[in-house]
Design a protein around this motif. Sequence first.
Motif, mmCIF file in Angstrom:
data_model
loop_
_atom_site.group_PDB
_atom_site.id
_atom_site.type_symbol
_atom_site.label_atom_id
_atom_site.label_comp_id
_atom_site.label_asym_id
_atom_site.label_seq_id
_atom_site.Cartn_x
_atom_site.Cartn_y
_atom_site.Cartn_z
ATOM 1 N N GLU A 68 0.919 -1.320 -0.166
ATOM 2 C CA GLU A 68 0.070 -0.070 -0.041
ATOM 3 C C GLU A 68 0.954 1.367 0.031
ATOM 4 O OE1 GLU A 68 -3.035 0.653 -0.312
ATOM 5 O OE2 GLU A 68 -3.863 -1.340 -0.283
ATOM 6 N N GLU A 69 2.035 1.099 0.613
ATOM 7 C CA GLU A 69 2.859 2.352 1.034
ATOM 8 C C GLU A 69 3.464 2.558 -0.549
ATOM 9 O OE1 GLU A 69 2.934 -0.003 2.838
ATOM 10 O OE2 GLU A 69 2.163 0.535 4.840
ATOM 11 N N GLU A 70 4.130 1.490 -1.148
ATOM 12 C CA GLU A 70 4.646 1.844 -2.424
ATOM 13 C C GLU A 70 3.657 2.027 -3.597
ATOM 14 O OE1 GLU A 70 8.109 -1.657 -3.182
ATOM 15 O OE2 GLU A 70 5.790 -2.462 -2.754
ATOM 16 N N ALA A 71 2.350 1.632 -3.727
ATOM 17 C CA ALA A 71 1.238 2.075 -4.224
ATOM 18 C C ALA A 71 1.052 3.512 -4.277
ATOM 19 C CB ALA A 71 0.088 1.430 -4.200
ATOM 20 N N ALA A 72 0.941 3.931 -2.958
ATOM 21 C CA ALA A 72 0.816 5.501 -2.883
ATOM 22 C C ALA A 72 1.786 6.166 -3.404
ATOM 23 C CB ALA A 72 0.522 5.758 -1.212
ATOM 24 N N TYR A 73 3.142 5.882 -3.368
ATOM 25 C CA TYR A 73 4.306 6.495 -3.851
ATOM 26 C C TYR A 73 4.239 6.627 -5.258
ATOM 27 C CZ TYR A 73 8.851 8.083 -4.352
ATOM 28 O OH TYR A 73 10.126 8.841 -4.579
ATOM 29 N N PRO A 102 -3.525 -5.376 -6.920
ATOM 30 C CA PRO A 102 -4.797 -5.937 -7.119
ATOM 31 C C PRO A 102 -5.965 -4.921 -7.457
ATOM 32 C CG PRO A 102 -3.776 -6.758 -5.124
ATOM 33 C CD PRO A 102 -2.993 -5.541 -5.757
ATOM 34 N N PRO A 103 -7.143 -5.591 -8.120
ATOM 35 C CA PRO A 103 -8.238 -4.416 -7.878
ATOM 36 C C PRO A 103 -8.811 -3.892 -6.731
ATOM 37 C CG PRO A 103 -8.548 -6.606 -9.492
ATOM 38 C CD PRO A 103 -7.456 -6.717 -8.495
ATOM 39 N N GLY A 104 -9.061 -2.520 -6.816
ATOM 40 C CA GLY A 104 -9.674 -2.064 -5.484
ATOM 41 C C GLY A 104 -8.591 -1.302 -4.732
ATOM 42 N N ASN A 105 -7.275 -1.063 -5.505
ATOM 43 C CA ASN A 105 -6.200 -0.314 -4.985
ATOM 44 C C ASN A 105 -6.906 1.093 -4.596
ATOM 45 O OD1 ASN A 105 -3.829 1.526 -5.681
ATOM 46 N ND2 ASN A 105 -3.381 -0.248 -4.336
ATOM 47 N N ARG A 106 -6.467 1.641 -3.405
ATOM 48 C CA ARG A 106 -6.777 2.963 -3.075
ATOM 49 C C ARG A 106 -5.983 3.933 -3.631
ATOM 50 N NH1 ARG A 106 -6.725 2.115 3.665
ATOM 51 N NH2 ARG A 106 -4.994 1.142 2.581
ATOM 52 N N ALA A 107 -4.859 3.642 -4.008
ATOM 53 C CA ALA A 107 -4.074 4.940 -4.627
ATOM 54 C C ALA A 107 -4.759 5.113 -6.216
ATOM 55 C CB ALA A 107 -2.626 4.474 -4.892
ATOM 56 N N LEU A 108 -5.085 4.008 -6.805
ATOM 57 C CA LEU A 108 -5.695 4.226 -8.211
ATOM 58 C C LEU A 108 -7.180 4.678 -7.751
ATOM 59 C CD1 LEU A 108 -4.442 0.957 -9.865
ATOM 60 C CD2 LEU A 108 -3.744 3.440 -10.130
#
Length: 222
Positions: A68-73, A102-108
Amino acid sequence: MDLLLALFVVACIVVLILAGLVWLRLGSERSDAGADSSRSDPAPGVDRAVTRRAGPPPPSKSRKYLSEEEAAYYLVRDSDGRLPVRVSSGFFVHDGTRKQVPPGNRALTRAGVRSFTVRGSSYYPDDSLAADTSPRKRARFKREPENEHDPGAVAVLSLDADGKARRVGYVNKGYARALTKRLEAGESVNARFMRGAPAGVDDQGIAVVEATAEDMRRLFRR
């Protein structure tokens, strides 16, 4: 008389020296306080955390998935408004690290790319098998206010080889509430299957992505 005058002069000199030392000490303390203040409060009303540029997060333990941290960055738009991600094998894949999201990622989702895994497909095996849920195929939505289990249910539909709409499952409840308001307002929703299978082939789970036309073209680029 001369002795008294000499003592008076010496006393004056001592007083002046002590006063000078006190003044120098106070000035030094004020300087240090100002320096500390400038370090802790760069500008009135500005959060110190905002003034620092955050570095990349520590890599996740998984070599396959973004944390989640990587996705947000990493999953943020560039100066041209493009997201560094595409759809591959039913997952979002970050262009740089090649890790899956995965689908549903908060950053996206914050970037305007909404996605979800279709629920309840196993209850409609015939429809799911007959429908074409291949990646890029259009996903349709239908409200079911008459649904006895959930009046707020929103079904996910896809066409079969004869052009008949088949129910392949449902939108999750959280997304269904927001989607219902948009459908009632007459909004056109641009949604595609990102995971599924051609008609006649058993799928290994179905997922849908919703995005603008421009984002969709980039998500499904070769």
